[in-house]
Motif scaffolding. Structure first.
Motif, PDB file in Angstrom:
ATOM      1  N   ARG A 116      56.352 -14.286 -77.720  1.00  0.00           N
ATOM      2  CA  ARG A 116      56.606 -13.077 -76.877  1.00  0.00           C
ATOM      3  C   ARG A 116      56.773 -13.213 -75.449  1.00  0.00           C
ATOM      4  O   ARG A 116      56.339 -13.956 -74.668  1.00  0.00           O
ATOM      5  CB  ARG A 116      55.371 -12.078 -77.192  1.00  0.00           C
ATOM      6  N   PRO A 117      57.571 -12.350 -74.815  1.00  0.00           N
ATOM      7  CA  PRO A 117      57.876 -12.367 -73.214  1.00  0.00           C
ATOM      8  C   PRO A 117      56.473 -12.588 -72.703  1.00  0.00           C
ATOM      9  O   PRO A 117      56.411 -13.401 -71.552  1.00  0.00           O
ATOM     10  CB  PRO A 117      58.586 -11.316 -72.960  1.00  0.00           C
ATOM     11  N   ARG A 118      55.477 -11.853 -72.942  1.00  0.00           N
ATOM     12  CA  ARG A 118      54.261 -11.739 -72.305  1.00  0.00           C
ATOM     13  C   ARG A 118      53.531 -13.431 -71.983  1.00  0.00           C
ATOM     14  O   ARG A 118      52.835 -13.532 -71.315  1.00  0.00           O
ATOM     15  CB  ARG A 118      53.258 -10.710 -72.740  1.00  0.00           C
ATOM     16  N   GLN A 119      53.843 -14.079 -73.170  1.00  0.00           N
ATOM     17  CA  GLN A 119      53.452 -15.167 -73.150  1.00  0.00           C
ATOM     18  C   GLN A 119      54.174 -16.388 -72.393  1.00  0.00           C
ATOM     19  O   GLN A 119      53.567 -17.581 -72.246  1.00  0.00           O
ATOM     20  CB  GLN A 119      53.235 -15.785 -74.646  1.00  0.00           C
ATOM     21  N   LEU A 120      55.106 -15.829 -71.576  1.00  0.00           N
ATOM     22  CA  LEU A 120      55.714 -16.648 -70.744  1.00  0.00           C
ATOM     23  C   LEU A 120      55.544 -16.492 -69.069  1.00  0.00           C
ATOM     24  O   LEU A 120      56.465 -16.923 -68.301  1.00  0.00           O
ATOM     25  CB  LEU A 120      57.303 -16.572 -71.093  1.00  0.00           C
ATOM     26  N   GLY A 121      54.472 -15.652 -68.838  1.00  0.00           N
ATOM     27  CA  GLY A 121      54.008 -15.462 -67.769  1.00  0.00           C
ATOM     28  C   GLY A 121      54.947 -14.415 -66.837  1.00  0.00           C
ATOM     29  O   GLY A 121      54.886 -14.162 -65.470  1.00  0.00           O
ATOM     30  N   LEU A 122      55.599 -13.655 -67.502  1.00  0.00           N
ATOM     31  CA  LEU A 122      56.634 -12.585 -67.090  1.00  0.00           C
ATOM     32  C   LEU A 122      55.535 -11.418 -66.577  1.00  0.00           C
ATOM     33  O   LEU A 122      54.544 -11.100 -67.367  1.00  0.00           O
ATOM     34  CB  LEU A 122      57.381 -12.011 -68.133  1.00  0.00           C
ATOM     35  N   PRO A 123      56.023 -10.748 -65.467  1.00  0.00           N
ATOM     36  CA  PRO A 123      55.246  -9.571 -65.358  1.00  0.00           C
ATOM     37  C   PRO A 123      55.350  -8.483 -66.606  1.00  0.00           C
ATOM     38  O   PRO A 123      56.253  -8.410 -67.057  1.00  0.00           O
ATOM     39  CB  PRO A 123      56.112  -8.940 -63.942  1.00  0.00           C
ATOM     40  N   PRO A 124      54.340  -7.419 -66.561  1.00  0.00           N
ATOM     41  CA  PRO A 124      54.223  -6.512 -67.575  1.00  0.00           C
ATOM     42  C   PRO A 124      55.631  -5.874 -67.798  1.00  0.00           C
ATOM     43  O   PRO A 124      56.206  -5.403 -68.910  1.00  0.00           O
ATOM     44  CB  PRO A 124      53.369  -5.649 -67.399  1.00  0.00           C
ATOM     45  N   GLN A 125      56.588  -5.259 -66.710  1.00  0.00           N
ATOM     46  CA  GLN A 125      57.503  -4.653 -66.837  1.00  0.00           C
ATOM     47  C   GLN A 125      58.595  -5.260 -67.551  1.00  0.00           C
ATOM     48  O   GLN A 125      59.794  -4.720 -68.089  1.00  0.00           O
ATOM     49  CB  GLN A 125      58.102  -4.013 -65.443  1.00  0.00           C
ATOM     50  N   PHE A 126      58.601  -6.553 -67.898  1.00  0.00           N
ATOM     51  CA  PHE A 126      59.520  -7.297 -68.391  1.00  0.00           C
ATOM     52  C   PHE A 126      59.045  -7.835 -69.984  1.00  0.00           C
ATOM     53  O   PHE A 126      59.890  -8.531 -70.634  1.00  0.00           O
ATOM     54  CB  PHE A 126      60.082  -8.610 -67.567  1.00  0.00           C
ATOM     55  N   TRP A 127      57.738  -7.206 -70.332  1.00  0.00           N
ATOM     56  CA  TRP A 127      57.485  -7.490 -71.606  1.00  0.00           C
ATOM     57  C   TRP A 127      58.297  -6.879 -72.665  1.00  0.00           C
ATOM     58  O   TRP A 127      58.593  -7.336 -74.034  1.00  0.00           O
ATOM     59  CB  TRP A 127      56.124  -7.201 -72.028  1.00  0.00           C
ATOM     60  N   LEU A 128      58.607  -5.454 -72.598  1.00  0.00           N
ATOM     61  CA  LEU A 128      59.476  -4.688 -73.356  1.00  0.00           C
ATOM     62  C   LEU A 128      58.596  -4.534 -74.846  1.00  0.00           C
ATOM     63  O   LEU A 128      59.363  -4.344 -75.792  1.00  0.00           O
ATOM     64  CB  LEU A 128      60.856  -5.281 -73.596  1.00  0.00           C
TER      65      LEU A 128
END
Length: 287
Positions: free
Chosen positions: A120-132
């Motif tokens: 998932r995007p959140r597991q790549l160190g992205l800020p929450p606004q890019f988790w979608l």
């Protein structure tokens, strides 16, 4: 509008009764005979080199015969039309050679994709606004065995994933490179679309623009979820043909560099942890 020029040239080059079509058909026949004559001695570099030379000579011929096409924009369209006809005719040989040459790299990516299947995007160190996503951290709801990612319309960046999955359908290196560029753009559109449709307003001061630092991990996620193990050999095939420095200084080169960086992220990121089952209480000891 250059689309009519592209359609007309493609038609002419594909028609063996047209003078330009006869020249193009002669080149394709010569290329085919060369590949057959060399057999196992034919290398990927030699196959692409012959295609590049043929496309360049056809391009010069078309511009000489049709001087109005010497204008920069029209010349680019003519080059694209020539490449389309040539690669649709004989590009499969060169592409197969690159697939064989980089088979280990493609297999390594396939292994990593399998290990990162629930990414998932959140597991790549992205800020929450890019988790979608809506707060589902483990992604277990969309990891049904055997399902193709195109069917997972609820995945973050689903449209970008579906866009990337059309890569094997394209035959022309420039079209493949344009697909990478369009997929990067689609990822940014996914962010804008998600927050536009979200019921929760964005926090004050939070940037919604998907910049370069965040685009790379997003594209890593997209390539994993798109399940395209042939990306390393596709990239090598593209780079062998599309080596114009001026081209690579623009958006297409930026997209290619982003894909390279995304592949490095895929190679280094730790697989997501599987959900842990609760530990059962110890059985009572019988006296």
């Amino acid at each position: 509008d250059t689309a009519p020029i592209f359609r007309h040239l493609t038609m002419c080059l594909s028609n063996a009764r047209h003078p330009l079509g006869r020249v193009c058909a002669s080149f394709l026949a010569l290329y085919h005979r060369m590949c057959a004559a060399l057999g196992p001695r034919l290398t990927a570099a030699r196959a692409v080199g012959a295609l590049k030379l043929g496309c360049a000579r056809l391009h010069r011929l078309v511009l000489d015969v049709l001087p109005p096409l010497q204008h920069a924009a029209c010349a680019r369209v003519a080059r694209e039309a020539i490449q389309t006809v040539v690669f649709e005719g004989e590009g499969g040989t060169a592409r197969a050679l690159y697939a064989a040459q980089l088979a280990d790299d493609d297999a390594a990516l396939a292994t990593r994709q399998a290990a990162l299947r629930g990414l998932r995007p959140r597991q790549l160190g992205l800020p929450p606004q890019f988790w979608l996503d809506d707060g589902d951290a483990d992604g277990s709801d969309d990891d049904d065995e055997g399902c193709h990612p195109r069917l997972h319309t609820g995945l973050p960046y689903a449209q970008a994933i579906a866009h990337a999955q059309t890569l094997p359908e394209l035959l022309v290196p420039r079209h493949k490179l344009q697909l990478f560029c369009d997929t990067c753009a689609e990822a940014s559109i996914c962010v804008e679309r998600h927050h536009r449709m979200s019921s929760a307003p964005p926090e004050a001061g939070v940037k919604m623009l998907l910049g370069a630092d965040h685009l790379v991990p997003v594209m890593a996620y997209v390539l994993v979820r798109a399940a395209l193990p042939m990306v390393p050999s596709e990239v090598a095939f593209i780079e062998a043909f599309e080596d114009d420095p001026q081209l690579l200084l623009g958006p297409l080169g930026y997209a290619l560099a982003t894909v390279h960086a995304a592949l490095n992220v895929i190679a280094s990121v730790a697989p997501p942890l599987a959900p842990q089952s609760p530990i059962p209480p110890p059985s009572p000891t019988v006296a």
